[in-house]
Every structure is written in C-alpha cells, then in structure tokens.
Design a protein around this motif. Structure first.
Motif, PDB file in Angstrom:
ATOM      1  N   LYS A 144     -33.262 -44.605  10.856  1.00 45.99           N
ATOM      2  CA  LYS A 144     -31.822 -44.335  10.872  1.00 45.99           C
ATOM      3  C   LYS A 144     -31.563 -43.337  11.988  1.00 45.99           C
ATOM      4  CE  LYS A 144     -30.833 -45.498   6.187  1.00 45.99           C
ATOM      5  NZ  LYS A 144     -31.766 -45.555   5.157  1.00 45.99           N
ATOM      6  N   ILE A 145     -30.540 -43.617  12.791  1.00 47.92           N
ATOM      7  CA  ILE A 145     -30.214 -42.812  13.964  1.00 47.92           C
ATOM      8  C   ILE A 145     -28.814 -42.232  13.786  1.00 47.92           C
ATOM      9  CG2 ILE A 145     -29.874 -42.878  16.470  1.00 47.92           C
ATOM     10  CD1 ILE A 145     -31.724 -45.419  16.395  1.00 47.92           C
ATOM     11  N   TYR A 146     -28.712 -40.908  13.956  1.00 44.15           N
ATOM     12  CA  TYR A 146     -27.453 -40.189  13.751  1.00 44.15           C
ATOM     13  C   TYR A 146     -27.047 -39.494  15.040  1.00 44.15           C
ATOM     14  CZ  TYR A 146     -28.850 -40.875   8.923  1.00 44.15           C
ATOM     15  OH  TYR A 146     -29.227 -41.436   7.740  1.00 44.15           O
ATOM     16  N   LYS A 147     -25.779 -39.135  15.145  1.00 42.78           N
ATOM     17  CA  LYS A 147     -25.307 -38.396  16.316  1.00 42.78           C
ATOM     18  C   LYS A 147     -26.062 -37.080  16.455  1.00 42.78           C
ATOM     19  CE  LYS A 147     -21.464 -36.472  13.731  1.00 42.78           C
ATOM     20  NZ  LYS A 147     -20.060 -36.415  13.527  1.00 42.78           N
ATOM     21  N   GLN A 148     -25.925 -36.428  17.596  1.00 45.22           N
ATOM     22  CA  GLN A 148     -26.718 -35.253  17.948  1.00 45.22           C
ATOM     23  C   GLN A 148     -26.757 -34.181  16.866  1.00 45.22           C
ATOM     24  OE1 GLN A 148     -25.746 -33.492  21.698  1.00 45.22           O
ATOM     25  NE2 GLN A 148     -27.262 -31.888  21.505  1.00 45.22           N
ATOM     26  N   ASN A 149     -25.651 -33.834  16.301  1.00 43.37           N
ATOM     27  CA  ASN A 149     -25.631 -32.805  15.256  1.00 43.37           C
ATOM     28  C   ASN A 149     -25.395 -33.417  13.882  1.00 43.37           C
ATOM     29  OD1 ASN A 149     -26.021 -30.594  17.038  1.00 43.37           O
ATOM     30  ND2 ASN A 149     -23.894 -30.824  17.702  1.00 43.37           N
ATOM     31  N   GLY A 150     -25.787 -34.675  13.730  1.00 45.70           N
ATOM     32  CA  GLY A 150     -25.548 -35.373  12.479  1.00 45.70           C
ATOM     33  C   GLY A 150     -26.386 -34.837  11.335  1.00 45.70           C
ATOM     34  N   ASN A 151     -25.885 -35.059  10.132  1.00 41.83           N
ATOM     35  CA  ASN A 151     -26.582 -34.661   8.917  1.00 41.83           C
ATOM     36  C   ASN A 151     -26.930 -35.935   8.145  1.00 41.83           C
ATOM     37  OD1 ASN A 151     -27.311 -33.921   6.316  1.00 41.83           O
ATOM     38  ND2 ASN A 151     -25.933 -32.175   6.282  1.00 41.83           N
ATOM     39  N   PRO A 152     -28.203 -36.349   8.160  1.00 44.62           N
ATOM     40  CA  PRO A 152     -28.593 -37.587   7.483  1.00 44.62           C
ATOM     41  C   PRO A 152     -28.313 -37.610   5.984  1.00 44.62           C
ATOM     42  CG  PRO A 152     -30.285 -36.932   9.020  1.00 44.62           C
ATOM     43  CD  PRO A 152     -29.303 -35.781   8.938  1.00 44.62           C
ATOM     44  N   PRO A 157     -25.243 -43.494   9.488  1.00 46.48           N
ATOM     45  CA  PRO A 157     -25.996 -43.633  10.743  1.00 46.48           C
ATOM     46  C   PRO A 157     -25.222 -44.418  11.801  1.00 46.48           C
ATOM     47  CG  PRO A 157     -27.167 -44.679   8.899  1.00 46.48           C
ATOM     48  CD  PRO A 157     -25.875 -44.156   8.377  1.00 46.48           C
ATOM     49  N   LEU A 158     -25.457 -44.053  13.063  1.00 49.73           N
ATOM     50  CA  LEU A 158     -24.919 -44.835  14.180  1.00 49.73           C
ATOM     51  C   LEU A 158     -25.615 -46.195  14.231  1.00 49.73           C
ATOM     52  CD1 LEU A 158     -25.034 -42.079  16.957  1.00 49.73           C
ATOM     53  CD2 LEU A 158     -23.007 -42.891  15.738  1.00 49.73           C
ATOM     54  N   TYR A 159     -26.930 -46.158  14.059  1.00 49.43           N
ATOM     55  CA  TYR A 159     -27.765 -47.358  14.077  1.00 49.43           C
ATOM     56  C   TYR A 159     -28.790 -47.240  12.968  1.00 49.43           C
ATOM     57  CZ  TYR A 159     -25.936 -47.690  18.830  1.00 49.43           C
ATOM     58  OH  TYR A 159     -25.116 -47.753  19.915  1.00 49.43           O
ATOM     59  N   ASN A 160     -29.223 -48.376  12.453  1.00 52.61           N
ATOM     60  CA  ASN A 160     -30.298 -48.353  11.470  1.00 52.61           C
ATOM     61  C   ASN A 160     -31.018 -49.687  11.443  1.00 52.61           C
ATOM     62  OD1 ASN A 160     -29.185 -50.109   9.255  1.00 52.61           O
ATOM     63  ND2 ASN A 160     -27.559 -48.596   9.392  1.00 52.61           N
ATOM     64  N   LEU A 161     -32.253 -49.610  11.007  1.00 50.27           N
ATOM     65  CA  LEU A 161     -33.028 -50.825  10.835  1.00 50.27           C
ATOM     66  C   LEU A 161     -34.021 -50.620   9.705  1.00 50.27           C
ATOM     67  CD1 LEU A 161     -36.281 -51.123  11.989  1.00 50.27           C
ATOM     68  CD2 LEU A 161     -35.108 -50.238  13.962  1.00 50.27           C
ATOM     69  N   LYS A 162     -34.358 -51.693   9.071  1.00 46.55           N
ATOM     70  CA  LYS A 162     -35.454 -51.707   8.107  1.00 46.55           C
ATOM     71  C   LYS A 162     -36.155 -53.030   8.329  1.00 46.55           C
ATOM     72  CE  LYS A 162     -36.996 -50.955   3.499  1.00 46.55           C
ATOM     73  NZ  LYS A 162     -36.787 -50.188   2.310  1.00 46.55           N
ATOM     74  N   SER A 163     -37.452 -52.948   8.615  1.00 49.06           N
ATOM     75  CA  SER A 163     -38.172 -54.160   8.956  1.00 49.06           C
ATOM     76  C   SER A 163     -39.603 -54.075   8.475  1.00 49.06           C
ATOM     77  CB  SER A 163     -38.156 -54.345  10.484  1.00 49.06           C
ATOM     78  OG  SER A 163     -38.842 -55.516  10.848  1.00 49.06           O
ATOM     79  N   ASN A 164     -40.155 -55.219   8.136  1.00 51.80           N
ATOM     80  CA  ASN A 164     -41.576 -55.276   7.839  1.00 51.80           C
ATOM     81  C   ASN A 164     -42.350 -55.148   9.142  1.00 51.80           C
ATOM     82  OD1 ASN A 164     -41.244 -55.616   5.088  1.00 51.80           O
ATOM     83  ND2 ASN A 164     -41.101 -57.834   5.261  1.00 51.80           N
ATOM     84  N   ILE A 165     -43.493 -54.533   9.055  1.00 54.89           N
ATOM     85  CA  ILE A 165     -44.338 -54.366  10.238  1.00 54.89           C
ATOM     86  C   ILE A 165     -45.120 -55.660  10.436  1.00 54.89           C
ATOM     87  CG2 ILE A 165     -46.244 -53.056  11.233  1.00 54.89           C
ATOM     88  CD1 ILE A 165     -45.266 -50.697   9.450  1.00 54.89           C
ATOM     89  N   ASN A 166     -44.948 -56.233  11.621  1.00 53.40           N
ATOM     90  CA  ASN A 166     -45.598 -57.496  11.951  1.00 53.40           C
ATOM     91  C   ASN A 166     -47.078 -57.289  12.239  1.00 53.40           C
ATOM     92  OD1 ASN A 166     -45.759 -60.252  12.555  1.00 53.40           O
ATOM     93  ND2 ASN A 166     -45.305 -59.891  14.709  1.00 53.40           N
ATOM     94  N   LYS A 167     -47.374 -56.332  13.075  1.00 52.22           N
ATOM     95  CA  LYS A 167     -48.754 -55.972  13.432  1.00 52.22           C
ATOM     96  C   LYS A 167     -48.807 -54.462  13.495  1.00 52.22           C
ATOM     97  CE  LYS A 167     -49.357 -59.996  16.410  1.00 52.22           C
ATOM     98  NZ  LYS A 167     -49.551 -60.445  17.789  1.00 52.22           N
TER      99      LYS A 167
END
Length: 173
Positions: A144-152, A157-167
């Motif tokens: 999860k990616i937040y702005k510079q002074n963001g509080n998670p 979040p500005l951007y987020n991802l959740k993914s299985n690890i392929n390798k």
C-alpha cells in the motif's frame, strides 16, 4: 445526572511490538490490469514485477540501514523502437527507511513493514509512505502506497496491490 453529558468519543490505540523480526522476501509477481498501480490498465496481459523486502536489526534493536523495500516493473511493447513503442513506462519504489516491522500476533508467517520511500515513474520522483505485508502461508505480497506524510492507519492508499508471489521466497525469523 445534571443533563450535561458529552457525546461518546471513539479513538484507536495501535501497539506495535519490537520483536526484532528478520525478514527476507523477494520474488516476482504478476500484475493484472485490474491492480491499482500506474500504467497497467493499457496492458494486454499480466505485467511482471520484482520486489524485495529485507529487514535486519542491530544489537540495539534498531532497524539497520541496509534494510529496505524495492519494487519495480516496466510496461509496454516494442519499447526499444521509439517509432513502434506502445505504453512504455517504468515504475519503481526504493525505500529510504523502514520505521518498524511487526508480525501477525507474533506468528512468524506474516511480516508487516512500514517506512518511507522514493516512488519514481517515467523519470518523475515523489516521496511516499508505504506499508508492505508478506505472508509465507498464502505466499503473497501486499503493498500500500500513501502520500508523503500519509498515515496508513487513517488514510486511503494512493495505490495498492495484493498478489500471490509467482517465483520467490519469504523467510521470517
């Protein structure tokens, strides 16, 4: 009862233990165009991304300077030929610090790290706050990616991802 009661107030107390977790997670994940990250919506198929999360503590229980998060991917086709290139972009995150690491109820199958990083896409750089989770049971990576002074704990979040690890691998000690 004098009739002057105030309204109930809600608040949160968030406690992070400093358990000196050592984390080594690295690998490749496949990003679909439905993932909330820049430039993926125009891709015809999955985009390969690489990530690494390394956390070590020194003898004073402080996260070491060589700890960090790295994440990167490239999009596009025929990017080596400017006349035929389509949707050619680069995206990367390189941490400048990791503020803390914790685990899910002390179980060494999941590690959660938060810190600060530089986010760069197409030569444009900005500072961000990140929260990354690796899980060895589900073999997944969550960022999860937040702005510079963001509080998670409060902000979206500005951007987020959740993914299985392929390798790749996840080791939490």
């Amino acid at each position: 009862n004098a009739g002057n009661w105030s309204q109930p107030v809600e608040d949160y107390l968030i406690v992070y233990e400093n358990a000196k977790y050592k984390v080594l997670a690295q690998g490749q994940i496949l990003l679909g165009k439905d993932i909330n990250l820049p430039f993926l919506e125009a891709q015809s198929g999955p985009t390969k991304a690489r990530f690494g999360l390394l956390v070590h503590y020194d003898k004073n229980n402080i996260v070491t300077q060589n700890s960090g998060l790295n994440f990167k991917y490239k999009t596009g086709i025929k990017c080596g030929n400017p006349k035929k290139a389509t949707n050619c972009h680069t995206f990367s995150i390189n941490s400048s610090s990791i503020d803390w690491v914790t685990s899910d109820n002390g179980i060494k199958t999941k590690a959660i790290a938060q810190g600060k990083a530089a986010m760069m896409f197409d030569q444009q750089n900005s500072n961000i706050v990140f929260r990354a989770t690796v899980d060895s049971v589900t073999n997944s990576f969550d960022l999860k990616i937040y702005k510079q002074n963001g509080n998670p704990d409060r902000d979206t979040p500005l951007y987020n991802l959740k993914s299985n690890i392929n390798k790749g691998t996840i080791k939490i000690k």
